[in-house]
Write a protein that holds these residues in place. Structure first.
Motif, PDB file in Angstrom:
ATOM      1  N   GLU A 156       8.960   3.361   1.077  1.00  0.00           N
ATOM      2  CA  GLU A 156       7.557   3.211   1.489  1.00  0.00           C
ATOM      3  C   GLU A 156       7.494   2.343   2.732  1.00  0.00           C
ATOM      4  O   GLU A 156       7.716   1.129   2.664  1.00  0.00           O
ATOM      5  CB  GLU A 156       6.729   2.583   0.358  1.00  0.00           C
ATOM      6  N   ASP A 195       1.798   5.932   2.064  1.00  0.00           N
ATOM      7  CA  ASP A 195       0.634   5.159   1.639  1.00  0.00           C
ATOM      8  C   ASP A 195      -0.307   5.080   2.834  1.00  0.00           C
ATOM      9  O   ASP A 195       0.033   4.482   3.867  1.00  0.00           O
ATOM     10  CB  ASP A 195       1.067   3.757   1.198  1.00  0.00           C
ATOM     11  N   HIS A 221      -0.017   7.669  -1.635  1.00  0.00           N
ATOM     12  CA  HIS A 221      -0.819   6.547  -2.146  1.00  0.00           C
ATOM     13  C   HIS A 221      -2.110   6.465  -1.337  1.00  0.00           C
ATOM     14  O   HIS A 221      -2.064   6.514  -0.105  1.00  0.00           O
ATOM     15  CB  HIS A 221      -0.066   5.219  -1.999  1.00  0.00           C
ATOM     16  N   GLU A 265      -4.073   3.162  -5.189  1.00  0.00           N
ATOM     17  CA  GLU A 265      -3.403   1.856  -5.242  1.00  0.00           C
ATOM     18  C   GLU A 265      -4.263   0.846  -4.475  1.00  0.00           C
ATOM     19  O   GLU A 265      -4.237   0.780  -3.249  1.00  0.00           O
ATOM     20  CB  GLU A 265      -2.007   1.955  -4.621  1.00  0.00           C
TER      21      GLU A 265
HETATM   22 ZN    ZN Z   1       1.753   2.100  -1.819  1.00  0.00          ZN
END
Ligand code: ZN
Length: 292
Positions: A156, A195, A221, A265
């Motif tokens: 990530e 994300d 995310h 998230e």
């Molecule tokens: Zn994340």
């Protein structure tokens, strides 16, 4: 592109989003219960929450509720100031893989680490290139274990504001460079977690999502970027409350064949963690349908 407006079958809840309810810690079993009651089909729990409730207990509850894991948070933190620190990180990461395996997670999410000691306020050195080499080497070692366990690793990239203390991999391009070096055959053992909070600003985002392709796109995310943002870590917004064009990014991923969960998230000390978790989950469902 999938139509999310009619239901929430592709919604996953990262359990950090409701780690507190009315500013009180909410145990993971209660979170699982609250998700299952709302017919949320997937979660992504954090290791500390799992440890507090007991791995075997959580594994049993996940099965009993019929929940899937869109990911497991998290492994990584590969960097260290000495060999003992590197070995400790290796050991801990192998345990994280084994826990993810036990919980049948889709992937283990990696937040890779940065300058050792910086998170505690005192960096051991200023050599970010060294940290990046340690991350490369650490993922390479972990891959031997994770391949054997059949557990994909999802790097990530974190927003550049975390380059000193949490992750020295800050763009999708950097993460994919690591993937190409460590898994050139695109075996599925190594990929990325996209994300939107971390990558939405990147002018190369669309190109890099196309470069990643289906084999490398392991997780999505979602939350939102608030203006102004009042805290570097714990002021993430609910989808629809900020400036990220989430459907556009999801569309780019789905054009490559991504068909997994959209995982909410949100770390929000001053807002969502102060509200009742039920209200937060209901809002996630609503915004999943209208803003993701
Ligand atoms: Zn994340």
């Amino acid at each position: 592109m999938r139509d999310f407006s009619q239901d929430h079958r592709w919604l996953s809840i990262n359990t950090a989003t409701v780690r507190q309810s009315r500013a009180q810690d909410l145990p993971l079993p209660d979170i699982l219960e609250a998700c299952a009651r709302r017919r949320i089909r997937a979660i992504s729990p954090w290791r500390d929450q799992v440890a507090a409730a007991g791995l075997a207990n959580v594994s049993r509850l996940v099965k009993a509720h019929g929940l899937e894991l869109s990911g497991y948070c998290r492994g990584g933190m590969f960097t260290a100031a000495d060999d003992a620190g590197l070995r400790a990180a290796d050991d801990d990461n192998r345990r994280a893989v084994d826990e993810a395996r036990e919980l049948n997670a889709a992937c283990l999410v990696l937040v890779v680490g940065a300058l050792p000691g910086a998170l505690a306020g005192k960096a051991a050195h200023k050599d970010l290139a060294l940290s990046r080499q340690q991350v490369h080497d650490g993922i390479g070692r972990l891959l031997e274990h994770s391949r054997a366990a059949g557990m994909p690793l999802a790097i990530e990239p974190l927003h550049p504001m975390y380059a000193a203390d949490r992750a020295c991999v800050n763009t999708l391009e950097q993460a994919l460079d690591l993937c190409d070096r460590l898994d050139p055959s695109r075996s599925g053992a190594l990929g990325v977690a996209v994300d939107v909070y971390h990558v939405w600003w990147d002018p190369k985002l669309r190109d890099q999502i196309e470069r990643a392709g289906r084999q490398r796109l392991l997780a999505l995310h979602v939350c939102d970027w608030l203006t102004p943002t009042t805290d570097l870590l714990n002021d993430r917004g609910m989808m629809g409350d900020g400036v990220i064009d989430i459907p556009r990014i999801r569309g780019w991923m789905e054009a490559q064949g991504f068909a997994g969960y959209s995982e909410v998230e949100i770390f929000s000390a001053a807002n969502w963690w102060r509200r009742d978790a039920g209200e937060v989950l209901d809002t996630c469902i609503e915004r999943h349908r209208s803003a993701v």
